[in-house]
Scaffold this active site. Structure first.
Site, PDB file in Angstrom:
ATOM      1  N   PHE B 113       0.848  -1.191   0.000  1.00  0.00           N
ATOM      2  CA  PHE B 113       0.000   0.000   0.000  1.00  0.00           C
ATOM      3  C   PHE B 113       0.881   1.236   0.000  1.00  0.00           C
ATOM      4  O   PHE B 113       2.071   1.153   0.344  1.00  0.00           O
ATOM      5  CB  PHE B 113      -0.896  -0.006   1.244  1.00  0.00           C
ATOM      6  CG  PHE B 113      -2.369   0.027   0.929  1.00  0.00           C
ATOM      7  CD1 PHE B 113      -2.965  -1.024   0.257  1.00  0.00           C
ATOM      8  CD2 PHE B 113      -3.157   1.111   1.307  1.00  0.00           C
ATOM      9  CE1 PHE B 113      -4.330  -1.002  -0.031  1.00  0.00           C
ATOM     10  CE2 PHE B 113      -4.524   1.132   1.023  1.00  0.00           C
ATOM     11  CZ  PHE B 113      -5.107   0.080   0.361  1.00  0.00           C
ATOM     12  N   GLN B 228      -7.679  15.027   3.364  1.00  0.00           N
ATOM     13  CA  GLN B 228      -7.049  14.171   2.367  1.00  0.00           C
ATOM     14  C   GLN B 228      -7.858  14.106   1.087  1.00  0.00           C
ATOM     15  O   GLN B 228      -9.044  13.794   1.108  1.00  0.00           O
ATOM     16  CB  GLN B 228      -6.895  12.753   2.911  1.00  0.00           C
ATOM     17  CG  GLN B 228      -6.279  11.799   1.910  1.00  0.00           C
ATOM     18  CD  GLN B 228      -5.716  10.563   2.584  1.00  0.00           C
ATOM     19  OE1 GLN B 228      -6.461   9.624   2.867  1.00  0.00           O
ATOM     20  NE2 GLN B 228      -4.444  10.578   2.884  1.00  0.00           N
ATOM     21  N   HIS B 230      -8.169  11.992  -2.054  1.00  0.00           N
ATOM     22  CA  HIS B 230      -7.781  10.668  -2.541  1.00  0.00           C
ATOM     23  C   HIS B 230      -7.473  10.776  -4.026  1.00  0.00           C
ATOM     24  O   HIS B 230      -8.234  11.380  -4.764  1.00  0.00           O
ATOM     25  CB  HIS B 230      -8.909   9.665  -2.295  1.00  0.00           C
ATOM     26  CG  HIS B 230      -8.478   8.236  -2.427  1.00  0.00           C
ATOM     27  ND1 HIS B 230      -8.175   7.679  -3.636  1.00  0.00           N
ATOM     28  CD2 HIS B 230      -8.288   7.263  -1.495  1.00  0.00           C
ATOM     29  CE1 HIS B 230      -7.812   6.414  -3.439  1.00  0.00           C
ATOM     30  NE2 HIS B 230      -7.875   6.137  -2.158  1.00  0.00           N
ATOM     31  N   LEU B 240     -15.244   6.187  -4.588  1.00  0.00           N
ATOM     32  CA  LEU B 240     -13.867   5.766  -4.330  1.00  0.00           C
ATOM     33  C   LEU B 240     -13.430   4.553  -5.159  1.00  0.00           C
ATOM     34  O   LEU B 240     -14.146   3.574  -5.257  1.00  0.00           O
ATOM     35  CB  LEU B 240     -13.730   5.424  -2.842  1.00  0.00           C
ATOM     36  CG  LEU B 240     -12.401   4.830  -2.387  1.00  0.00           C
ATOM     37  CD1 LEU B 240     -11.296   5.846  -2.501  1.00  0.00           C
ATOM     38  CD2 LEU B 240     -12.526   4.335  -0.958  1.00  0.00           C
ATOM     39  N   GLU B 243      -6.996   2.489  -3.203  1.00  0.00           N
ATOM     40  CA  GLU B 243      -5.549   2.485  -3.404  1.00  0.00           C
ATOM     41  C   GLU B 243      -5.041   1.056  -3.595  1.00  0.00           C
ATOM     42  O   GLU B 243      -3.989   0.829  -4.196  1.00  0.00           O
ATOM     43  CB  GLU B 243      -4.894   3.101  -2.168  1.00  0.00           C
ATOM     44  CG  GLU B 243      -3.400   3.230  -2.244  1.00  0.00           C
ATOM     45  CD  GLU B 243      -2.884   4.103  -1.123  1.00  0.00           C
ATOM     46  OE1 GLU B 243      -3.413   5.223  -0.938  1.00  0.00           O
ATOM     47  OE2 GLU B 243      -1.970   3.669  -0.413  1.00  0.00           O
ATOM     48  N   ARG B 274      -0.619   9.614  -0.469  1.00  0.00           N
ATOM     49  CA  ARG B 274      -1.764  10.142  -1.192  1.00  0.00           C
ATOM     50  C   ARG B 274      -1.653  11.622  -1.534  1.00  0.00           C
ATOM     51  O   ARG B 274      -2.065  12.049  -2.610  1.00  0.00           O
ATOM     52  CB  ARG B 274      -3.043   9.896  -0.391  1.00  0.00           C
ATOM     53  CG  ARG B 274      -3.415   8.445  -0.405  1.00  0.00           C
ATOM     54  CD  ARG B 274      -4.640   8.163   0.427  1.00  0.00           C
ATOM     55  NE  ARG B 274      -4.951   6.739   0.343  1.00  0.00           N
ATOM     56  CZ  ARG B 274      -5.910   6.158   1.049  1.00  0.00           C
ATOM     57  NH1 ARG B 274      -6.652   6.857   1.866  1.00  0.00           N
ATOM     58  NH2 ARG B 274      -6.128   4.872   0.913  1.00  0.00           N
ATOM     59  N   HIS B 338     -11.595  12.868   0.624  1.00  0.00           N
ATOM     60  CA  HIS B 338     -11.766  11.485   1.043  1.00  0.00           C
ATOM     61  C   HIS B 338     -11.798  11.319   2.558  1.00  0.00           C
ATOM     62  O   HIS B 338     -12.594  10.558   3.099  1.00  0.00           O
ATOM     63  CB  HIS B 338     -10.617  10.672   0.468  1.00  0.00           C
ATOM     64  CG  HIS B 338     -10.644   9.215   0.818  1.00  0.00           C
ATOM     65  ND1 HIS B 338     -11.730   8.425   0.535  1.00  0.00           N
ATOM     66  CD2 HIS B 338      -9.727   8.405   1.402  1.00  0.00           C
ATOM     67  CE1 HIS B 338     -11.486   7.191   0.945  1.00  0.00           C
ATOM     68  NE2 HIS B 338     -10.279   7.149   1.490  1.00  0.00           N
ATOM     69  N   ARG B 373      -2.765  11.049   6.075  1.00  0.00           N
ATOM     70  CA  ARG B 373      -2.970   9.662   6.487  1.00  0.00           C
ATOM     71  C   ARG B 373      -2.478   8.707   5.407  1.00  0.00           C
ATOM     72  O   ARG B 373      -2.716   8.929   4.229  1.00  0.00           O
ATOM     73  CB  ARG B 373      -4.459   9.400   6.727  1.00  0.00           C
ATOM     74  CG  ARG B 373      -4.782   7.964   7.017  1.00  0.00           C
ATOM     75  CD  ARG B 373      -6.226   7.757   7.352  1.00  0.00           C
ATOM     76  NE  ARG B 373      -7.124   7.894   6.220  1.00  0.00           N
ATOM     77  CZ  ARG B 373      -7.328   6.936   5.305  1.00  0.00           C
ATOM     78  NH1 ARG B 373      -6.695   5.790   5.378  1.00  0.00           N
ATOM     79  NH2 ARG B 373      -8.186   7.134   4.319  1.00  0.00           N
TER      80      ARG B 373
END
Lengths: 375, 568
Positions: B113, B228, B230, B240, B243, B274, B338, B373
């Site tokens: 990730f 954030q 995304h 969404l 990721e 991100r 996001h 994050r």
């Protein structure tokens, strides 16, 4: 980036009355920063929006609203338009708008669907097209088989009481095994896509006539635990599921498979539970007996011996209860024979049974080819 | 009188995980939620949950990745707790029955990730949050948790003598009754407030009710400016795309069909953190390499089988909401609001500045995410901090000073009732429709407080928000009924969104540096001397305004955590 300017008309409903004043902010052209960050609202095609009429069931009456739409407008965004611009009292549940939270199930053109997943265009161009007095119309009503609270909101207590009655959690017990490979979980994965939206419950034809039926969602959830290697009480669960209202009450109409927005196919899960129940020797009930006698009759003669099947399934007293029905059938000249003849080509039937018995029917690991949501 | 030892507001992952602690400790624990628990937005989390489970991995590396991902604004004590507890927290869920994806030998599968130095993201296909939420809900049923379902919190009660949190005032949506629920401790686990932006991946219920009400009750909010974006929200709907898709090897390509991340993050490429990827995409689109305001996420080279096995939901979302089958075509995506790193300020045990009031999950700013994050750290925060905070609430009740129910001021309840009556009584004459104000608010945030920010524009944004705040006082609703009045509820939610938007833009305007998700065009670098501190927002009831203050980052003084330039 001219195409990024907001064309609010494409999104907004056609207001029946003059909408409240808009602030000047709305008319501001795409500014430097907005253009740079490319975060202006939904990019709309320039094509002029079309209009459709939503006929919404509100208690005993149907109310009509005009809604503007384009190729990507969903029924949920249509309802949001109405609530925002025309009538704030129109009431429905909604949350994620991405078909994962299960809030916005309702009857759209008479079938249970998620409003967020249903495109207006598809309702108008597809087989479900409705035309009312020369206009494109979409009918919207609350889910079936549950009491209505207000407009499109139904009381979900019954649905969840039935799910909770399945004791939907891993239980300790002797039948727990440690999974040695990932295929052990494939069955669990297939049914745990369920989002508890209640669409299967809403469209279930057995529930229309039988309040005691657990319903497709609860039974699919039950299967999720029977199939889980970590579950310790599999046989005990199968016993309870074989009782009245359980797996044998399903009439296999397929409505739940059709309605499910996540490809869970509850009817398939019920079929697998039946298979497992019989394999576990839980056959002392009408459903299992019926299935076994059915199979034996076909294997032996190719035709059903219906009177004997009734007696074998329901017992002598059960069969006596059915005498009025038998007399009714007799009056119409429809008396099935106690001694049906064997069909021609019985050899072929027997060969089919042989093949089926030799090639173990894979009801345990079948996973949908196209993945969840394909249904 | 309704009363419970513990009242938890919000039935997502953090709330249900904390409830598990309360009930298994034998305390009377109730969960209050404005929707059915399974409708909570945790269900939408896709990619996974980070934990250094593999013997070749270790939690210290996870902690370092998180400190760096946070751009050194995270609180190191909380980050260490989160990363050290992570393996056990994930295994707890596995024991409870969560259907995590497996390796061939049956052990938990883990994928790479963004911003992580090891493939430590456990997952359940591409619907990890859904799988975890259903599992914790199953546990709630098993334990017989008392759930106030479809109840909305409208006010946090305080003991007028001691200032302790005394419970909540809530609205039973089905009946329209305003009820008081007393508690020895209250947990706010109501999620984030991404709905302040017009384009976002959030559910419509993500209106930050708990954060706004805690702020009004005297708790502090922190780091609201860190929002954030995304990198991969669907172009049209903002829905969404995980990721995890890039974790499986997807490419980001421009309109020219070529990958571009090598220009911005030469090592991590698509798996940079991100904020970095969202800025890169924005630059590409600004430079004309986008199409209709989007760039593209390409998975075609992964092949049909992997797409069907590991990314089935993503494929379906692309087909349903964008009309694109990723097996054959790249998916149009763009940066989309996001997650809100900011929230109710807590210490490392989840306590807020109001005694007896706790916060966990996205509603809280513990702060484990700092200025940015990392993907799959949010599900982790919910289950670790749901557990840690739940245990602390139990401890305080069992051992501490909170054995008795606090008293409360009956007038507080009447104020809530009057507010509802007044809103219903307001006429449309000379008033404003909530849909219009919501549109204005979210567009103003989108336009002025986006991926890149600058002073003039922020000031314009603030002016617009204050204007909307005034107009809100004249907002009217159509539905005057008692039962299931969602018109009333969303109007009240809008009030919460306005307060949080104000806090966000004021904090963004004040922070004159670029750090993590906050990028100022006039101050393009991070300034640790001046700005290595949390923005704190307090509500000034006299002026009815959000006020910005500061608080130091909780550092541990470890050599490894020393700030350096953040590159990927």
């Amino acid at each position: 980036m001219a195409e990024e300017k907001k064309t609010t008309t494409a999104k907004k409903a056609v207001p029946k009355k003059t909408a409240a004043k808009k602030t000047t902010a709305k008319k501001a052209p795409a500014k430097k920063v907005a253009a740079k960050t490319t975060e202006t609202k939904t990019v709309k095609k320039k094509a002029a929006a079309k209009t459709v009429t939503f006929r919404v069931k509100r208690g005993e009456r149907w109310q009509e609203y005009d809604v503007a739409y384009d190729a990507s407008t969903t029924v949920l965004s249509g309802l949001e338009q109405i609530k925002g611009d025309q009538d704030g009292s129109l009431t429905f549940r909604r949350s994620c708008r991405a078909s994962i939270c299960g809030s916005c199930g309702m009857k759209i053109n008479d079938r249970s669907r998620l409003a967020c997943k249903t495109k207006i265009k598809d309702m108008i161009e597809g087989m479900d097209h409705r035309n009312y007095q020369g206009r494109d119309v979409i009918s919207i009503a609350p889910q079936g088989n549950q009491p209505v609270i207000k407009d499109l909101v139904v009381d979900i207590t019954q649905l969840f009481n039935k799910v909770e009655a399945e004791e939907p959690y891993i239980k300790e017990g002797p039948e727990r095994v440690e999974a040695k490979d990932k295929t052990a979980y494939e069955q669990v994965n297939a049914v745990s896509n369920c989002i508890m939206c209640g669409l299967c419950y809403s469209d279930c034809t057995e529930l229309e006539v039988n309040d005691n039926f657990h319903g497709p969602a609860a039974l699919a959830k039950a299967f999720r635990f029977v199939a889980d290697p970590r579950e310790g009480q599999k046989t005990d669960r199968l016993k309870k599921l074989s009782e009245k209202g359980g797996i044998w009450d399903c009439v296999r109409c397929g409505m739940c498979v059709d309605a499910c927005p996540k490809g869970v196919a509850p009817m398939e899960a019920i079929g697998k539970l039946r298979h497992r129940a019989i394999e576990a020797g839980i056959t002392n009930n009408r459903g299992a007996k019926h299935a076994i006698v059915f199979k034996d009759d076909i294997r032996n003669g190719g035709l059903l011996n219906e009177p004997m099947m009734l007696i074998k399934t329901t017992g002598l007293f059960g069969a006596i209860e059915q005498i009025p029905n038998a007399l009714h059938l007799a009056k119409k000249g429809k008396v099935p024979s106690f001694f049906p003849e064997k069909i021609e080509g019985l050899d072929e039937v027997k060969r089919m049974f042989k093949v089926l018995e030799e090639t173990e029917l894979d009801v345990e690991t079948k996973v949908l080819d196209e993945g969840p949501g394909a249904g | 009188m309704r009363q419970h030892d513990i009242v938890i507001v919000g039935a997502g992952l953090a709330g249900l995980r904390a409830a598990f602690e309360g009930i298994t400790a034998g305390l009377d624990t109730a969960v209050l939620t404005k929707v059915h628990p399974l409708r909570s937005h945790s269900c939408a989390a896709q990619g996974g949950v980070n934990a250094a489970i593999n013997p070749n991995d270790n939690w210290e590396d996870h902690a370092y990745d998180t400190v760096k991902g946070a751009d050194w604004l995270g609180d190191e004590d909380a980050i260490e707790i989160m990363c050290e507890e992570a393996p056990q927290a994930v295994l707890d869920l596995d024991t409870m029955g969560a259907p995590f994806s497996r390796e061939d030998d049956g052990t938990l599968a883990q994928r790479p990730f963004g911003g992580q130095s090891y493939a430590r993201t456990a997952y359940a296909a591409d619907r990890t949050g859904h799988a975890m939420l259903h599992t914790l809900w199953e546990q709630a049923i098993k334990l017989g948790t008392h759930i106030y379902q479809e109840w909305q919190m409208l006010h946090i009660l305080k003991d007028p003598n001691t200032g302790r949190c005394a419970g909540v005032v809530a609205y039973d949506i089905a009946t329209g009754k305003v009820e008081t629920i007393l508690a020895k401790t209250v947990l706010i686990a109501t999620g984030g407030y991404g709905r302040i932006y017009a384009s976002n991946t959030n559910a419509m219920i993500n209106t930050g009710d708990g954060v706004a009400l805690a702020l009004k009750a005297g708790a502090h909010a922190a780091d609201l400016e860190f929002v954030q974006f995304h990198p991969t929200g669907l172009r049209n709907s903002g829905i969404l795309i995980s990721e995890g898709v890039r974790g499986e090897g997807a490419y980001l390509i421009g309109a020219d069909g070529k990958r571009f991340m090598q220009k911005y993050a030469p090592n991590k490429l698509e798996l940079a953190s991100r904020d970095v990827v969202s800025r890169a995409e924005t630059m590409e689109i600004m430079n004309g390499n986008g199409k209709n305001g989007a760039i593209f996420l390409d998975v075609r080279h992964l092949g049909r089988d992997i797409i069907l096995e590991r990314l089935p939901q993503i494929r379906q979302l692309s087909i349903d909401f964008e009309g694109v089958d990723p097996i054959n075509e790249p998916i149009p995506v763009r940066p989309t609001c996001h997650y809100t790193m900011g929230g109710i300020r807590t210490n490392k045990l989840g306590e807020t500045y109001v005694p007896g009031l706790f916060a966990a999950g996205e509603a809280a700013c513990v702060s484990v995410h700092g200025a940015n994050r990392l993907g799959a750290n949010s599900l982790l925060e919910t289950i670790v901090y749901g557990k840690v905070t739940g245990k602390e609430m139990v401890r305080q009740i069992q051992e501490g000073t909170t054995r008795e129910f606090p008293t409360y001021n009956r007038e507080d309840v009447l104020i809530v009732e009057r507010k509802i009556a007044e809103l219903k009584a307001r006429s449309s004459e000379d008033g404003y429709r909530q849909a219009d104000l919501r549109e204005d608010l979210t567009q103003a945030m989108q336009e002025h407080v986006g991926v890149f920010r600058e002073e003039k524009s922020l000031k314009k944004g603030l002016k617009k928000i204050l204007d909307i705040k005034e107009k809100y006082k004249k907002l009217y609703i159509d539905d005057k009924s008692e039962n299931f009045n969602t018109d009333l509820l969303t109007a009240l939610e809008l009030g919460n969104l306005i307060a949080l938007a104000e806090g966000t833009v004021r904090s963004a305007l004040a922070r004159e540096e670029s750090r993590g998700a906050h990028s100022r065009e006039e101050f393009t670098t991070r300034d640790d001397k001046k700005w290595m501190k949390h923005s704190i927002v307090k509500w000034n009831h006299a002026t009815d305004e959000a006020e910005v203050d500061y608080e130091p980052v909780r550092q541990l003084g470890k050599e490894r955590y020393k700030p350096v330039e953040r590159t990927y």
